[in-house]
Each structure stands twice: as C-alpha cells, then as structure tokens.
Design an enzyme around this catalytic site. Structure first.
Site, PDB file in Angstrom:
ATOM      1  N   SER A   1       0.831  -1.211   0.000  1.00  0.00           N
ATOM      2  CA  SER A   1       0.000   0.000   0.000  1.00  0.00           C
ATOM      3  C   SER A   1       0.865   1.261   0.000  1.00  0.00           C
ATOM      4  CB  SER A   1      -0.984  -0.008   1.172  1.00  0.00           C
ATOM      5  OG  SER A   1      -0.322   0.188   2.393  1.00  0.00           O
TER       6      SER A   1
ATOM      7  N   ASP B   1      16.655  -0.138  11.335  1.00  0.00           N
ATOM      8  CA  ASP B   1      15.928   0.977  11.968  1.00  0.00           C
ATOM      9  C   ASP B   1      16.800   1.913  12.796  1.00  0.00           C
ATOM     10  OD1 ASP B   1      13.632  -0.264  10.912  1.00  0.00           O
ATOM     11  OD2 ASP B   1      13.405  -1.494  12.713  1.00  0.00           O
TER      12      ASP B   1
ATOM     13  N   HIS C   1       9.044   3.218   8.878  1.00  0.00           N
ATOM     14  CA  HIS C   1       8.852   2.249   9.965  1.00  0.00           C
ATOM     15  C   HIS C   1       7.579   2.627  10.725  1.00  0.00           C
ATOM     16  CE1 HIS C   1      10.076  -0.768  12.858  1.00  0.00           C
ATOM     17  NE2 HIS C   1       9.645   0.063  13.786  1.00  0.00           N
TER      18      HIS C   1
ATOM     19  N   ASN D   1      13.810   4.583   4.613  1.00  0.00           N
ATOM     20  CA  ASN D   1      12.900   3.533   5.055  1.00  0.00           C
ATOM     21  C   ASN D   1      11.736   4.154   5.812  1.00  0.00           C
ATOM     22  OD1 ASN D   1      11.921   0.891   5.684  1.00  0.00           O
ATOM     23  ND2 ASN D   1      12.813   1.064   7.735  1.00  0.00           N
TER      24      ASN D   1
HETATM   25  C1  GAR Z   1       4.157  -0.630   6.640  1.00  0.00           C
HETATM   26  O1  GAR Z   1       3.424  -0.345   7.792  1.00  0.00           O
HETATM   27  C2  GAR Z   1       5.623  -0.314   6.869  1.00  0.00           C
HETATM   28  O2  GAR Z   1       5.862   0.770   7.704  1.00  0.00           O
HETATM   29  C3  GAR Z   1       6.080  -1.590   7.534  1.00  0.00           C
HETATM   30  O3  GAR Z   1       5.453  -2.606   6.798  1.00  0.00           O
HETATM   31  C4  GAR Z   1       4.185  -2.139   6.364  1.00  0.00           C
HETATM   32  C5  GAR Z   1       4.061  -2.452   4.885  1.00  0.00           C
HETATM   33  O4  GAR Z   1       2.765  -2.202   4.443  1.00  0.00           O
HETATM   34  N1  GAR Z   1       7.513  -1.695   7.519  1.00  0.00           N
HETATM   35  C6  GAR Z   1       8.177  -2.252   8.517  1.00  0.00           C
HETATM   36  O5  GAR Z   1       7.632  -2.753   9.480  1.00  0.00           O
HETATM   37  C7  GAR Z   1       9.698  -2.201   8.360  1.00  0.00           C
HETATM   38  N2  GAR Z   1      10.336  -2.529   9.603  1.00  0.00           N
HETATM   39  P1  GAR Z   1       2.482  -2.003   2.908  1.00  0.00           P
HETATM   40  O6  GAR Z   1       3.102  -3.193   2.182  1.00  0.00           O
HETATM   41  O7  GAR Z   1       0.989  -1.987   2.810  1.00  0.00           O
HETATM   42  O8  GAR Z   1       3.107  -0.707   2.487  1.00  0.00           O
END
Ligand code: GAR
Length: 193
Positions: A13, A146, A105, A103
């Site tokens: 997303s 991170d 987070h 990135n």
């Molecule tokens: C997001 O919330 C992002 O911040 C997180 O994964 C999700 C991906 O959602 N990332 C982490 O946790 C990295 N440590 P998406 O595929 O719908 O964008």
C-alpha cells in the site's frame, strides 16, 4: 530526471501511494519496483500502475548483493525507497547509495524498532508496552535495522480499546499521508546541494 527504485516485500500500500504521488512528477520518477517474495501483492499493484518490476530472492540479496547493485546502476537509479521491505539492506547496497536510501517504519523510533520488528509485530509490542501514543518514522538506512538518521516522525494516539489492527490502520494512514512528501523534499534537498 531523478530515478527512484522502491523495494518492497509485502502488500504494497505504501508502494502504491508513492507510485501514484510521483506519476507525472516533473523531476522525480519511480522507475522500478524490486521485490523479494514472489507472492507479494506489491508486484501486481506496481504492474497495474505501469511500473517495471524485478524479483531478487532473499538469498540473492544476502549472498550476491552485487547482482542487485549492478542492476540498479544499469537502470540509472539514484535513490531507493524501502516500503515494507523486511530484509536487512546489505552493506554493498548501502555503500553504493550513501544517504540515498530511505525507510518507513510503523512506530516512533528508536522505540519499537530493530530485527523482527515489522508489520503487526510492532503494533503488538506497542500495545503490550502500554504506550499512549505511537506513529511512524522515516529514516535513512544504514547497516543496522531501523537505526539510521530520523528525517521525519508523525504521532497518533493509542486508545485502551485498540486492537493491534486498529493501531496498524491508524499508523498506515499516517504513512500514506507523509512518505511521498518527505521523500520528495529529501530528494530535492540532496539534488540541490
Ligand atoms: C508498513 O506499515 C511499513 O511501515 C512496515 O510494513 C508495512 C508495509 O505495508 N515496515 C516495517 O515494518 C519495516 N520494519 P504495505 O506493504 O501496505 O506498504
């Protein structure tokens, strides 16, 4: 044009929000998506939006990172945006794109970051910790999970009645709202230096 690659492992997303934001941008172009899980929903999302996609396996990332670097250089990539990318970015890639990898987070770093802290695991920890607020962070990528310099954070409340998925949904809205704008400002600031 500044060429950007998105790295993603998941549903995509954030990748979709980035791609939509930069469509028709005068100076910044999302040139390709790199993904490391064949079944990742992000691949279809990117392709439907006309973005080239490229798969590298976890083991290619980990044991042949030069393959990825050569591919990115060959595609004239200038910046990388991680959007739900769950592998540690290998040293060779970090060093080939100094201060050019961002990135996102889903928590207020340095809290709730580090290895294993991704997706719903993060929100579970936030709930367990009893924190009254959480949020999202956008940071530069270095050699640890991170830990790089934080560029931007935005917070939201955590209510006692919240489930992990309530928190996740609230944080995801903040991510979609801010990532593109912060990436745009950061890329412009580096190019103007
Ligand atoms: C997001 O919330 C992002 O911040 C997180 O994964 C999700 C991906 O959602 N990332 C982490 O946790 C990295 N440590 P998406 O595929 O719908 O964008």
């Amino acid at each position: 044009m500044v060429n950007v690659a998105i790295f993603s492992s998941g549903s995509g997303s954030n990748a979709e929000a980035l791609i939509r934001y930069f469509q028709n941008h005068p100076t910044i172009r999302i040139k390709l998506l790199i993904f490391n899980r064949k079944e990742a929903g992000v691949k279809t999302k990117a392709e439907l939006l006309g973005i080239e996609t490229q798969y590298f396996s976890k083991s290619e990332f980990e044991s042949r990172p030069k393959l990825v670097v050569d591919f990115l250089k060959n595609e004239s990539i200038d910046f990388i945006l991680l959007a739900g990318f769950l592998l540690l970015v290998p040293k060779e890639i970090v060093e080939s794109f100094p201060e050019r990898i961002l990135n996102i987070h889903p928590a207020l770093l340095p809290a709730h970051g580090g290895k294993g802290m991704y997706g719903i695991n993060v929100h579970r920890e936030v709930r367990r910790s009893g924190a009254k607020s959480t949020g999202m962070s956008i940071h530069l990528v270095d050699l640890e999970f991170d830990k790089g310099k934080i560029l931007f954070q935005s917070a939201c409340p955590v209510w006692e009645t919240d489930s992990e998925s309530d928190i996740a949904a609230r944080v995801l809205k903040l991510e979609h709202l801010h990532y593109s704008l912060v990436a745009e400002q950061y890329i412009k600031s580096i190019k103007e230096k």
